[in-house]
Motif scaffolding. Structure first.
Motif, PDB file in Angstrom:
ATOM      1  N   GLY A  16      41.930  42.197  20.629  1.00  0.00           N
ATOM      2  CA  GLY A  16      41.184  42.260  19.372  1.00  0.00           C
ATOM      3  C   GLY A  16      39.790  41.673  19.502  1.00  0.00           C
ATOM      4  O   GLY A  16      38.841  42.113  18.856  1.00  0.00           O
ATOM      5  N   ASP A  17      39.625  40.685  20.382  1.00  0.00           N
ATOM      6  CA  ASP A  17      38.291  40.107  20.576  1.00  0.00           C
ATOM      7  C   ASP A  17      37.325  41.122  21.185  1.00  0.00           C
ATOM      8  O   ASP A  17      36.118  41.039  20.981  1.00  0.00           O
ATOM      9  CB  ASP A  17      38.378  38.883  21.493  1.00  0.00           C
ATOM     10  N   VAL A  18      37.860  42.079  21.904  1.00  0.00           N
ATOM     11  CA  VAL A  18      37.026  43.133  22.487  1.00  0.00           C
ATOM     12  C   VAL A  18      36.721  44.189  21.428  1.00  0.00           C
ATOM     13  O   VAL A  18      35.568  44.524  21.177  1.00  0.00           O
ATOM     14  CB  VAL A  18      37.733  43.779  23.696  1.00  0.00           C
ATOM     15  N   ILE A  19      37.783  44.683  20.788  1.00  0.00           N
ATOM     16  CA  ILE A  19      37.652  45.785  19.833  1.00  0.00           C
ATOM     17  C   ILE A  19      36.824  45.370  18.628  1.00  0.00           C
ATOM     18  O   ILE A  19      35.943  46.084  18.175  1.00  0.00           O
ATOM     19  CB  ILE A  19      39.049  46.246  19.358  1.00  0.00           C
ATOM     20  N   LEU A  20      37.134  44.192  18.084  1.00  0.00           N
ATOM     21  CA  LEU A  20      36.565  43.804  16.789  1.00  0.00           C
ATOM     22  C   LEU A  20      35.385  42.851  16.904  1.00  0.00           C
ATOM     23  O   LEU A  20      34.627  42.722  15.950  1.00  0.00           O
ATOM     24  CB  LEU A  20      37.653  43.144  15.930  1.00  0.00           C
ATOM     25  N   ARG A  21      35.252  42.142  18.024  1.00  0.00           N
ATOM     26  CA  ARG A  21      34.185  41.141  18.098  1.00  0.00           C
ATOM     27  C   ARG A  21      33.219  41.408  19.253  1.00  0.00           C
ATOM     28  O   ARG A  21      32.341  40.603  19.511  1.00  0.00           O
ATOM     29  CB  ARG A  21      34.791  39.735  18.220  1.00  0.00           C
ATOM     30  N   GLY A  22      33.432  42.522  19.934  1.00  0.00           N
ATOM     31  CA  GLY A  22      32.462  42.939  20.936  1.00  0.00           C
ATOM     32  C   GLY A  22      32.427  42.089  22.186  1.00  0.00           C
ATOM     33  O   GLY A  22      31.425  42.111  22.905  1.00  0.00           O
ATOM     34  N   HIS A  23      33.512  41.347  22.457  1.00  0.00           N
ATOM     35  CA  HIS A  23      33.525  40.571  23.692  1.00  0.00           C
ATOM     36  C   HIS A  23      34.009  41.435  24.843  1.00  0.00           C
ATOM     37  O   HIS A  23      34.776  42.377  24.656  1.00  0.00           O
ATOM     38  CB  HIS A  23      34.432  39.337  23.528  1.00  0.00           C
ATOM     39  N   ARG A  24      33.560  41.096  26.025  1.00  0.00           N
ATOM     40  CA  ARG A  24      33.950  41.879  27.199  1.00  0.00           C
ATOM     41  C   ARG A  24      35.410  41.630  27.511  1.00  0.00           C
ATOM     42  O   ARG A  24      35.931  40.543  27.283  1.00  0.00           O
ATOM     43  CB  ARG A  24      33.055  41.515  28.392  1.00  0.00           C
ATOM     44  N   PRO A  25      36.079  42.652  28.052  1.00  0.00           N
ATOM     45  CA  PRO A  25      37.516  42.514  28.297  1.00  0.00           C
ATOM     46  C   PRO A  25      37.814  41.573  29.456  1.00  0.00           C
ATOM     47  O   PRO A  25      37.009  41.425  30.381  1.00  0.00           O
ATOM     48  CB  PRO A  25      37.948  43.946  28.644  1.00  0.00           C
ATOM     49  N   ALA A  26      38.980  40.948  29.375  1.00  0.00           N
ATOM     50  CA  ALA A  26      39.534  40.236  30.521  1.00  0.00           C
ATOM     51  C   ALA A  26      40.274  41.271  31.381  1.00  0.00           C
ATOM     52  O   ALA A  26      40.331  42.454  31.041  1.00  0.00           O
ATOM     53  CB  ALA A  26      40.480  39.141  30.051  1.00  0.00           C
ATOM     54  N   TYR A  27      40.852  40.803  32.495  1.00  0.00           N
ATOM     55  CA  TYR A  27      41.523  41.718  33.415  1.00  0.00           C
ATOM     56  C   TYR A  27      42.901  41.193  33.788  1.00  0.00           C
ATOM     57  O   TYR A  27      43.042  40.046  34.224  1.00  0.00           O
ATOM     58  CB  TYR A  27      40.706  41.892  34.707  1.00  0.00           C
ATOM     59  N   TYR A  28      43.893  42.043  33.578  1.00  0.00           N
ATOM     60  CA  TYR A  28      45.202  41.773  34.170  1.00  0.00           C
ATOM     61  C   TYR A  28      45.130  42.188  35.642  1.00  0.00           C
ATOM     62  O   TYR A  28      44.519  43.211  35.977  1.00  0.00           O
ATOM     63  CB  TYR A  28      46.306  42.564  33.469  1.00  0.00           C
ATOM     64  N   VAL A  29      45.765  41.395  36.501  1.00  0.00           N
ATOM     65  CA  VAL A  29      45.798  41.704  37.923  1.00  0.00           C
ATOM     66  C   VAL A  29      47.252  41.981  38.311  1.00  0.00           C
ATOM     67  O   VAL A  29      48.156  41.221  37.955  1.00  0.00           O
ATOM     68  CB  VAL A  29      45.244  40.539  38.767  1.00  0.00           C
ATOM     69  N   PHE A  30      47.442  43.053  39.042  1.00  0.00           N
ATOM     70  CA  PHE A  30      48.791  43.484  39.415  1.00  0.00           C
ATOM     71  C   PHE A  30      48.914  43.625  40.930  1.00  0.00           C
ATOM     72  O   PHE A  30      47.955  43.974  41.610  1.00  0.00           O
ATOM     73  CB  PHE A  30      49.116  44.849  38.796  1.00  0.00           C
ATOM     74  N   LEU A  47      45.823  36.832  35.179  1.00  0.00           N
ATOM     75  CA  LEU A  47      44.966  37.297  34.080  1.00  0.00           C
ATOM     76  C   LEU A  47      43.670  36.518  34.199  1.00  0.00           C
ATOM     77  O   LEU A  47      43.680  35.274  34.154  1.00  0.00           O
ATOM     78  CB  LEU A  47      45.639  37.040  32.730  1.00  0.00           C
ATOM     79  N   VAL A  48      42.564  37.222  34.407  1.00  0.00           N
ATOM     80  CA  VAL A  48      41.280  36.571  34.686  1.00  0.00           C
ATOM     81  C   VAL A  48      40.220  37.104  33.737  1.00  0.00           C
ATOM     82  O   VAL A  48      40.326  38.216  33.226  1.00  0.00           O
ATOM     83  CB  VAL A  48      40.840  36.808  36.150  1.00  0.00           C
ATOM     84  N   GLU A  49      39.179  36.295  33.519  1.00  0.00           N
ATOM     85  CA  GLU A  49      38.099  36.719  32.622  1.00  0.00           C
ATOM     86  C   GLU A  49      37.199  37.749  33.293  1.00  0.00           C
ATOM     87  O   GLU A  49      36.712  38.665  32.654  1.00  0.00           O
ATOM     88  CB  GLU A  49      37.277  35.500  32.198  1.00  0.00           C
ATOM     89  N   THR A  50      36.956  37.589  34.573  1.00  0.00           N
ATOM     90  CA  THR A  50      36.173  38.571  35.341  1.00  0.00           C
ATOM     91  C   THR A  50      36.895  38.817  36.654  1.00  0.00           C
ATOM     92  O   THR A  50      37.632  37.955  37.144  1.00  0.00           O
ATOM     93  CB  THR A  50      34.755  38.056  35.635  1.00  0.00           C
ATOM     94  N   MET A  51      36.685  39.965  37.248  1.00  0.00           N
ATOM     95  CA  MET A  51      37.421  40.315  38.469  1.00  0.00           C
ATOM     96  C   MET A  51      37.111  39.362  39.614  1.00  0.00           C
ATOM     97  O   MET A  51      37.975  39.061  40.439  1.00  0.00           O
ATOM     98  CB  MET A  51      37.112  41.768  38.859  1.00  0.00           C
ATOM     99  N   ASP A  52      35.867  38.862  39.661  1.00  0.00           N
ATOM    100  CA  ASP A  52      35.533  37.998  40.795  1.00  0.00           C
ATOM    101  C   ASP A  52      36.150  36.609  40.677  1.00  0.00           C
ATOM    102  O   ASP A  52      36.057  35.811  41.615  1.00  0.00           O
ATOM    103  CB  ASP A  52      34.014  37.920  40.978  1.00  0.00           C
ATOM    104  N   GLN A  53      36.815  36.317  39.560  1.00  0.00           N
ATOM    105  CA  GLN A  53      37.524  35.037  39.447  1.00  0.00           C
ATOM    106  C   GLN A  53      38.846  35.053  40.204  1.00  0.00           C
ATOM    107  O   GLN A  53      39.432  34.008  40.469  1.00  0.00           O
ATOM    108  CB  GLN A  53      37.807  34.705  37.984  1.00  0.00           C
ATOM    109  N   PHE A  54      39.329  36.238  40.530  1.00  0.00           N
ATOM    110  CA  PHE A  54      40.674  36.348  41.106  1.00  0.00           C
ATOM    111  C   PHE A  54      40.686  35.878  42.554  1.00  0.00           C
ATOM    112  O   PHE A  54      39.844  36.283  43.354  1.00  0.00           O
ATOM    113  CB  PHE A  54      41.169  37.790  41.033  1.00  0.00           C
ATOM    114  N   VAL A  55      41.683  35.035  42.877  1.00  0.00           N
ATOM    115  CA  VAL A  55      41.909  34.585  44.247  1.00  0.00           C
ATOM    116  C   VAL A  55      43.385  34.834  44.554  1.00  0.00           C
ATOM    117  O   VAL A  55      44.263  34.274  43.881  1.00  0.00           O
ATOM    118  CB  VAL A  55      41.596  33.080  44.411  1.00  0.00           C
TER     119      VAL A  55
END
Lengths: 474, 112
Positions: A455-469, A374-382
């Protein structure tokens, strides 16, 4: 002291168990609820700082198991006898065990259930109709119309009193239930009914409805109260709302700046703005769109958006040149000021109901995928180097089928949630915001990145994090 | 899928005897009970499952509860087996052992 967000999740779960056990002996029900509550608080106390989030709280609840199982396990004797597995030896053991429970349970049930109703329905015409909740207070005296006491979502949504002695009870994420009522109380046959009281405050009639939880029946505490108003009244402006005629209407985002002074009309410093539009109504309701969402409802009052949230935001309207701009103060997740979204007035959008999307298959994504990060941005994933340090994942796996259904597995106990999907996204009609997915290949291995719209995305306008599978192993 | 369903039913049927056997080794509170059970390989339970079982066992006087002060938080409710519970557990364990023998007999095909 536990956070209010945790309290909401905890009380919501306990409320669901309470309803599943509505047919259970009240003393037994109270015992179970008290024990579960204690267990939940122990688990909460052991959360790390990073785990203290809505996802962490939901993880706790998931590990406890679905509320339906509590009633199922109490009814274990009948379940055992209906077992279809036909193993005589196993049935013998289960039956012996069940005998102990069933005999005591049946005697208890026979004593509890009267042959005829033990009350005569008395109509109270004052309460007929639908009442909607506006607040939750510890005592009736705590309520003040000018300020909402409960900081967060209200679990109980409405009560609809009918003249046949039935009241429809509606709550968050629950199917409506029909309960009995008579003048002055709901569920009159319960060992501890829920009493209601009407009070007129500043010319407005409020219903105070007792919330009879395990703390009341088991620990002898006084009940708290849901505060309700007639539905027709609720649609008008609430008492806590102060209008701002300058804000009423539609606005579209044109820029994001670190300071108000940095804004220059016609020279945006930011692109791909996540918060898109605002629509202020003159009744305390604000609708905004984020990403590709449909309008999402929030509260507002003069100068503030989400005034009852743990992280309320302020706004101010200023004239730059000859045009009014609305500056919305956007805070980071830790409450620090992050900058300002800048909005300009716009025309109302053309009405557009969400039409069902035609399913477009994506053969590359079919099958089962299991979570690996689970990463904040896709480019964080290693690959091979998990970034998420918050313990178990709330979301365990996705399984896409060619009919347009995706099954999400939540936690190891495989609590499953089903959504629709189409090429490029998972469609979540209830949450109003689709989750886009992206495929990437690292060193010959496919990875799927899915937006996590919390909820931080829906209600507070923050950008989504990303689940990695990764693809599940066969 | 069939095996998963069977395993789920099997676990549900065993919770009473599992909890009673756990308490036969000493009193403990609910959270501690779950932590101990989670360490046993193959014994997968949802944490909340123990509470309706404990409620039933307590109603049948096989288990009793008491509150004890805790050094690291509010007072906690502990569960311990009663004398009636010990006797019942003895009978249940006997049935369980017989069942194991019976199943092994069937598995081996020893129908003489």
């Amino acid at each position: 002291m536990s956070s209010e967000q945790w309290q909401n999740v905890r009380d919501g779960y306990l409320g669901q168990i309470e309803k599943e056990l509505s047919q259970t002996d009240p003393v037994k029900r109270a015992e179970i609820l008290g024990n579960v509550r204690e267990h939940l608080e122990v688990k909460y106390s052991q959360l790390t700082a990073e785990q203290r989030s809505i996802d962490g709280y939901r993880q706790i609840v998931s590990e406890m198991g679905p509320p339906q199982e509590y009633a199922d396990l109490l009814d274990e004797a009948q379940t055992a006898r209906r077992s279809r597995f036909g193993m005589n030896a196993l049935l013998t053991v289960m039956f012996v065990t069940a005998l102990i429970g069933v005999s005591g349970y049946l005697v208890s049930a026979a004593k509890k259930t009267p042959a005829e109703p033990a009350y005569t329905f008395e109509l109270d015409e004052r309460v007929l109709g639908t009442w909607v909740t506006v607040d939750f207070v510890s005592t009736i005296e705590d309520f003040t119309p000018q300020r909402k006491n409960w900081q967060g979502d209200l679990f109980l949504l409405s009560l609809d009193f009918r003249n046949n002695g039935e009241v429809q009870w509606e709550a968050q994420n629950r199917k409506p239930m029909l309960l009995d009522w008579t003048k002055g109380k709901v569920e009159p046959l319960d060992a501890r009914p829920s009493f209601y009281y009407l009070r007129t405050i500043n010319g407005q009639t409020y219903m105070f409805y007792e919330w009879v939880s395990g703390d009341v029946t088991d620990r002898g505490r006084e009940p708290s109260y849901y505060v309700l108003v007639k539905e027709t009244t609720a649609k008008a402006a609430p008492a806590w709302f102060e209008s701002d005629q300058q804000a009423i209407g539609f606005w579209k985002a044109v820029d994001f700046v670190q300071t108000k002074e940095a804004f220059t009309p016609g020279q945006p410093s930011s692109e791909n703005l996540f918060i898109k539009t605002l629509h202020f109504e003159d009744n305390g309701m604000l609708h905004w769109t984020v990403g590709d969402s449909r309008p999402i409802a929030l509260n507002w009052t003069k100068g503030r958006i989400r005034p009852f949230d743990a992280l309320p935001a302020s706004y101010a309207i200023q004239t730059v040149g000859q045009t009014d701009y609305l500056f919305y103060e956007h805070k980071s997740l830790n409450g620090q000021k992050g900058g300002y979204y800048v909005f300009q007035r716009t025309n109302p959008p053309a009405p557009a109901d969400r039409q069902p999307e035609a399913f477009v298959n994506d053969p590359d994504v079919l099958g089962k995928w299991t979570t690996c990060d689970l990463v904040e941005t896709m480019d964080q994933f290693v690959p091979g180097k998990q970034r998420w340090q918050g313990g178990r994942f709330f979301l365990n796996s996705l399984q896409f089928d060619a009919a347009g259904t995706v099954e999400m597995s939540l936690t190891e106990d495989e609590q499953k949630v089903t959504h629709q999907w189409t090429r490029g996204k998972l469609i979540d009609h209830q949450r109003q915001l689709d989750s886009r997915y992206y495929m990437h290949n690292f060193s010959g291995t496919d990875y799927l990145f899915m937006e996590w719209n919390s909820g931080d995305v829906i209600l507070r306008g923050h950008r989504p994090a990303y689940y990695v599978f990764k693809r599940a192993e066969e | 899928m069939y095996v998963d369903n069977w395993q789920t039913q099997l676990r549900k049927g065993m919770l009473d005897i599992v909890i009673l056997n756990l308490l036969s080794h000493g009193a403990c509170h609910g959270y501690e009970m779950v932590q101990r059970l989670r360490k046993i390989e193959g014994l997968v339970i949802r944490e909340g499952n123990i509470y309706p079982i404990l409620a039933r066992l307590e109603q049948e006087k096989l288990v009793e509860s008491y509150t004890q002060n805790s050094t690291d938080g509010p007072p906690r409710k502990y569960f311990r087996m009663t004398e009636a519970g010990r006797q019942t557990l003895g009978s249940m364990n006997g049935h369980w052992e017989q069942m194991i023998v019976s199943i092994e007999t069937v598995r081996k095909g020893d129908f003489r």
